[in-house]
Design a protein around this motif. Sequence first.
Motif, mmCIF file in Angstrom:
data_model
loop_
_atom_site.group_PDB
_atom_site.id
_atom_site.type_symbol
_atom_site.label_atom_id
_atom_site.label_comp_id
_atom_site.label_asym_id
_atom_site.label_seq_id
_atom_site.Cartn_x
_atom_site.Cartn_y
_atom_site.Cartn_z
ATOM 1 N N ALA A 4 0.808 -1.218 0.000
ATOM 2 C CA ALA A 4 0.000 0.000 0.000
ATOM 3 C C ALA A 4 0.848 1.278 0.000
ATOM 4 O O ALA A 4 0.559 2.203 -0.766
ATOM 5 C CB ALA A 4 -0.960 -0.006 1.182
ATOM 6 N N PRO A 5 1.907 1.357 0.820
ATOM 7 C CA PRO A 5 2.718 2.594 0.793
ATOM 8 C C PRO A 5 3.324 2.890 -0.572
ATOM 9 O O PRO A 5 3.484 4.058 -0.945
ATOM 10 C CB PRO A 5 3.813 2.311 1.832
ATOM 11 C CG PRO A 5 3.193 1.328 2.779
ATOM 12 C CD PRO A 5 2.349 0.446 1.891
ATOM 13 N N ALA A 6 3.650 1.854 -1.347
ATOM 14 C CA ALA A 6 4.221 2.067 -2.677
ATOM 15 C C ALA A 6 3.196 2.711 -3.611
ATOM 16 O O ALA A 6 3.542 3.575 -4.425
ATOM 17 C CB ALA A 6 4.701 0.741 -3.257
ATOM 18 N N PHE A 7 1.924 2.311 -3.497
ATOM 19 C CA PHE A 7 0.883 2.924 -4.317
ATOM 20 C C PHE A 7 0.655 4.378 -3.905
ATOM 21 O O PHE A 7 0.433 5.253 -4.749
ATOM 22 C CB PHE A 7 -0.419 2.128 -4.204
ATOM 23 C CG PHE A 7 -0.449 0.901 -5.068
ATOM 24 C CD1 PHE A 7 -0.801 0.981 -6.405
ATOM 25 C CD2 PHE A 7 -0.114 -0.345 -4.552
ATOM 26 C CE1 PHE A 7 -0.814 -0.145 -7.213
ATOM 27 C CE2 PHE A 7 -0.124 -1.477 -5.349
ATOM 28 C CZ PHE A 7 -0.479 -1.383 -6.684
ATOM 29 N N VAL A 8 0.713 4.632 -2.602
ATOM 30 C CA VAL A 8 0.572 6.011 -2.116
ATOM 31 C C VAL A 8 1.696 6.886 -2.668
ATOM 32 O O VAL A 8 1.473 8.026 -3.096
ATOM 33 C CB VAL A 8 0.569 6.047 -0.572
ATOM 34 C CG1 VAL A 8 0.639 7.493 -0.066
ATOM 35 C CG2 VAL A 8 -0.679 5.362 -0.022
ATOM 36 N N GLU A 9 2.905 6.334 -2.702
ATOM 37 C CA GLU A 9 4.050 7.083 -3.240
ATOM 38 C C GLU A 9 3.838 7.406 -4.718
ATOM 39 O O GLU A 9 4.170 8.506 -5.174
ATOM 40 C CB GLU A 9 5.330 6.265 -3.060
ATOM 41 C CG GLU A 9 6.589 7.016 -3.484
ATOM 42 C CD GLU A 9 7.846 6.195 -3.280
ATOM 43 O OE1 GLU A 9 8.894 6.579 -3.832
ATOM 44 O OE2 GLU A 9 7.787 5.169 -2.576
ATOM 45 N N ARG A 10 3.276 6.459 -5.466
ATOM 46 C CA ARG A 10 3.005 6.714 -6.892
ATOM 47 C C ARG A 10 1.983 7.841 -7.054
ATOM 48 O O ARG A 10 2.110 8.693 -7.933
ATOM 49 C CB ARG A 10 2.477 5.450 -7.566
ATOM 50 C CG ARG A 10 3.503 4.349 -7.718
ATOM 51 C CD ARG A 10 2.912 3.184 -8.500
ATOM 52 N NE ARG A 10 3.602 1.949 -8.193
ATOM 53 C CZ ARG A 10 3.247 0.756 -8.656
ATOM 54 N NH1 ARG A 10 2.194 0.665 -9.463
ATOM 55 N NH2 ARG A 10 3.918 -0.329 -8.339
ATOM 56 N N LEU A 11 0.957 7.832 -6.210
ATOM 57 C CA LEU A 11 -0.040 8.890 -6.268
ATOM 58 C C LEU A 11 0.600 10.244 -5.978
ATOM 59 O O LEU A 11 0.288 11.249 -6.622
ATOM 60 C CB LEU A 11 -1.163 8.616 -5.263
ATOM 61 C CG LEU A 11 -2.048 7.403 -5.537
ATOM 62 C CD1 LEU A 11 -3.059 7.225 -4.414
ATOM 63 C CD2 LEU A 11 -2.769 7.550 -6.863
ATOM 64 N N SER A 25 -7.810 2.724 3.519
ATOM 65 C CA SER A 25 -8.478 1.475 3.881
ATOM 66 C C SER A 25 -9.916 1.837 4.250
ATOM 67 O O SER A 25 -10.154 2.522 5.245
ATOM 68 C CB SER A 25 -7.761 0.827 5.070
ATOM 69 O OG SER A 25 -8.459 -0.321 5.496
ATOM 70 N N TRP A 26 -10.869 1.403 3.414
ATOM 71 C CA TRP A 26 -12.248 1.887 3.574
ATOM 72 C C TRP A 26 -13.239 0.908 2.975
ATOM 73 O O TRP A 26 -12.931 0.202 2.018
ATOM 74 C CB TRP A 26 -12.374 3.250 2.891
ATOM 75 C CG TRP A 26 -13.765 3.828 2.852
ATOM 76 C CD1 TRP A 26 -14.405 4.506 3.839
ATOM 77 C CD2 TRP A 26 -14.675 3.799 1.744
ATOM 78 N NE1 TRP A 26 -15.645 4.909 3.424
ATOM 79 C CE2 TRP A 26 -15.846 4.479 2.134
ATOM 80 C CE3 TRP A 26 -14.599 3.258 0.454
ATOM 81 C CZ2 TRP A 26 -16.933 4.645 1.298
ATOM 82 C CZ3 TRP A 26 -15.695 3.415 -0.399
ATOM 83 C CH2 TRP A 26 -16.850 4.109 0.033
#
Length: 243
Positions: A192-199, A232-233
Amino acid sequence: MTTTANLIAVLKEELKAARITYAGLARKLGLAESSVKRMFAKGDMPLSRIDEICGAIKIDFAELAQRVADTQPLLSELTLAQEKAVVGDKKLLLVAICVLSQWTLEQITTSYRLDEAEAIKYLAQLDRIGIIELRPLNRYRLKLAKTFNWRPHGPVMNFFRENALQDYFSGGFDRDDEALVLVHGSIGKSLAPAFVERLQRVAQDFAQQHQTDQKLPMQHREGYTLLLAMRSWEFGAFTLLRR
């Protein structure tokens, strides 16, 4: 560190980069080495002397001023009090959003029903709050870092949640230059943190393109709002159906 202290620190760095000692600078200025040492120790020198030092190390004053400005700490987040001040006046919030986009005074007054005096008043307020450093001719330097974000549960984000989200998502998102993507899935927590970084990189790319395109005529630009989110929702109505 004060601006004066930053100026002296930058001058020292430039002397070191130019491989000029205090003794060497003294010879160029026609002063005793002890006078130069005392001048730097006290941080007390007139503008004419600073110009002479700039000449000795072969940089102009504008370049020196920019390097001093670059040493000033930039804010990645405002305090609660600062955000309350910004959101307390909708016109002030508007001007704050404009300066975040690096708009000029002329762009602000041309685009919105604010006359020049009123817009300058709000720029002065943003200067007092600490968001910008207002300069001569009503130019300004943004004092916010590239990583700046509004406080997640602060006054500004709460204002947009209450007043803007419904308006934003009520759009059709059906033009060729619009998109609304909703993806749900279960992935490994470590990913998940890697996807947040891409965003975040997409957001930075968008902000950088905005800066680059400021040189284009207004008629060749369009205002867009990029909204990125990941959390996370689960929709509350679905949660109620869980076993």
